[in-house]
Scaffold this motif. Structure first.
Motif, PDB file in Angstrom:
ATOM      1  N   ALA A 173     -10.232   4.313   8.838  1.00 31.85           N
ATOM      2  CA  ALA A 173      -9.522   5.259   7.964  1.00 31.85           C
ATOM      3  C   ALA A 173      -8.015   5.137   8.136  1.00 31.85           C
ATOM      4  O   ALA A 173      -7.262   5.109   7.156  1.00 31.85           O
ATOM      5  N   ASN A 174      -7.559   5.035   9.391  1.00 33.88           N
ATOM      6  CA  ASN A 174      -6.124   4.878   9.643  1.00 33.88           C
ATOM      7  C   ASN A 174      -5.588   3.579   9.047  1.00 33.88           C
ATOM      8  O   ASN A 174      -4.524   3.544   8.425  1.00 33.88           O
ATOM      9  N   ASN A 175      -6.351   2.502   9.238  1.00 32.90           N
ATOM     10  CA  ASN A 175      -5.937   1.206   8.702  1.00 32.90           C
ATOM     11  C   ASN A 175      -5.876   1.217   7.187  1.00 32.90           C
ATOM     12  O   ASN A 175      -4.944   0.667   6.581  1.00 32.90           O
ATOM     13  N   LEU A 176      -6.899   1.833   6.557  1.00 34.31           N
ATOM     14  CA  LEU A 176      -6.924   1.903   5.099  1.00 34.31           C
ATOM     15  C   LEU A 176      -5.701   2.645   4.573  1.00 34.31           C
ATOM     16  O   LEU A 176      -5.062   2.209   3.605  1.00 34.31           O
ATOM     17  N   ASP A 177      -5.389   3.768   5.213  1.00 34.38           N
ATOM     18  CA  ASP A 177      -4.244   4.558   4.761  1.00 34.38           C
ATOM     19  C   ASP A 177      -2.947   3.751   4.884  1.00 34.38           C
ATOM     20  O   ASP A 177      -2.114   3.738   3.964  1.00 34.38           O
ATOM     21  N   GLN A 178      -2.788   3.047   5.991  1.00 33.08           N
ATOM     22  CA  GLN A 178      -1.578   2.237   6.202  1.00 33.08           C
ATOM     23  C   GLN A 178      -1.501   1.072   5.217  1.00 33.08           C
ATOM     24  O   GLN A 178      -0.436   0.787   4.657  1.00 33.08           O
ATOM     25  N   GLU A 179      -2.632   0.399   4.997  1.00 30.08           N
ATOM     26  CA  GLU A 179      -2.646  -0.746   4.078  1.00 30.08           C
ATOM     27  C   GLU A 179      -2.374  -0.302   2.643  1.00 30.08           C
ATOM     28  O   GLU A 179      -1.654  -0.981   1.896  1.00 30.08           O
TER      29      GLU A 179
END
Length: 334
Positions: A173-179
């Motif tokens: 979830a964190n990675n998706l938000d950053q990407e």
């Protein structure tokens, strides 16, 4: 400078650039099985299948890759679907040691197949979610038509997956938000995409499919070949089948037919060692079948590592040894 001479020099320079680009794409020796070298991932099922296609129909590989510009390509699959591949993702594959092949054509196909798998994974996860029909419809439309969100997911998974292929949901979830923020996805779409992870059905289906194909996204430990060589062959040739190896006539007739019809072939070993296994043998591994000699009853294979044995990982064994060492063969079936 005379105009004709200037035109000639420009033409020579253009040809030189085109030849250089072709060399970067297909490597110094072109499309051939010996150019394919598996990297640090357990992706033998992919590399052995691509080497098999290179051995039997190298022109098909060349047709599958369309150069869009210096930093992107379009890969055409046998079913008519396409995936766009970008240089940054190819460089990631190389820098991570996931592929050691000559030229860029193998990592381009590797990334395209991973993206195709990711797109199918996302669509299956949407279908398995407990969201209302209108949300499912929106999600399916997004993942069917958006290359941007597909790449966002693909890149987000890379640091959220462990060596067994399991996904850390919070990290994902964190990675998706950053990407998504990095490529300026709208806040409303970002919220929709992140909310999908709240559906247990969605995340469970997504995680299961990623685990089964974890090598495509950076999991180092192979889950096992299963039907994977067949799937890779089918994706790029249109149709593929598999056959469990036995001592009966089926294996001989299948190898003979495949040899005569120039079908791409792979062979997979089982788990555990075998009696008399030489320096060519690796358990739970997929190899390219280069040829079968029915008169001498020998099979020539290649390890996609590019060694073991040296040189080039190519070796020839008696049919009897092949039958005792390998569990299953896969072959394209036109």
């Amino acid at each position: 400078m005379p105009r004709k001479l200037a035109i000639l020099i420009a033409a020579v320079l253009l040809l030189s650039l085109q030849l250089s680009a072709a060399t970067d794409l297909f490597g110094p020796s072109g499309v051939r099985p010996q150019a394919v070298r598996q990297g640090s991932l357990g992706s033998c099922y992919f590399h052995s299948a691509i080497a098999a296609i290179a051995a039997t129909d190298p022109a098909a590989v060349q047709r599958a890759i369309q150069t869009v510009n210096a930093s992107s390509w379009k890969v055409h699959f046998a079913d008519g679907k396409n995936e766009s591949v970008y240089l940054s993702d190819v460089q990631y594959t190389r820098a991570s040691g996931f592929d050691r092949s000559e030229g860029l054509w193998v990592p381009i196909l590797f990334r395209a197949y991973a993206q195709r798998t990711m797109r199918e994974t996302l669509l299956e996860a949407v279908a398995a979610s407990d969201f209302p029909a209108i949300v499912k419809s929106t999600g399916s439309s997004i993942f069917s038509n958006s290359d941007l969100l597909l790449l966002v997911y693909d890149r987000a998974v890379r640091s959220a997956i462990n060596q067994q292929g399991d996904i850390n949901r919070k990290q994902l979830a964190n990675n998706l938000d950053q990407e998504m923020a990095a490529v300026k996805v709208s806040p409303s779409t970002r919220k929709t995409v992140l909310n999908m992870l709240d559906s247990k059905g969605y995340f469970d289906a997504f995680a299961a499919k990623i685990k089964a194909n974890g090598e495509m996204f950076g999991a180092y430990r192979a889950v096992g070949q299963g039907g994977l060589p067949e799937r890779v062959l089918a994706a790029f040739t249109g149709k593929a089948n598999g056959l469990n190896v036995g001592s009966g006539n089926d294996i001989v007739s299948t190898l003979t037919r495949a040899q005569r019809s120039h079908l791409a072939m792979t062979a997979s070993t089982g788990s555990g060692s075998i009696k008399g296994g030489g320096n060519w043998y690796v358990d739970s591994h997929a190899y390219t079948i280069l040829s079968f000699d029915p008169d001498r009853e020998t099979v020539t294979l290649r390890n996609p590592w590019g060694d073991h044995p040296d040189p080039e990982g190519v070796f020839t064994i008696p049919l009897e040894t092949f039958v005792s060492a390998y569990d299953r063969i896969a072959f394209s079936d036109h």
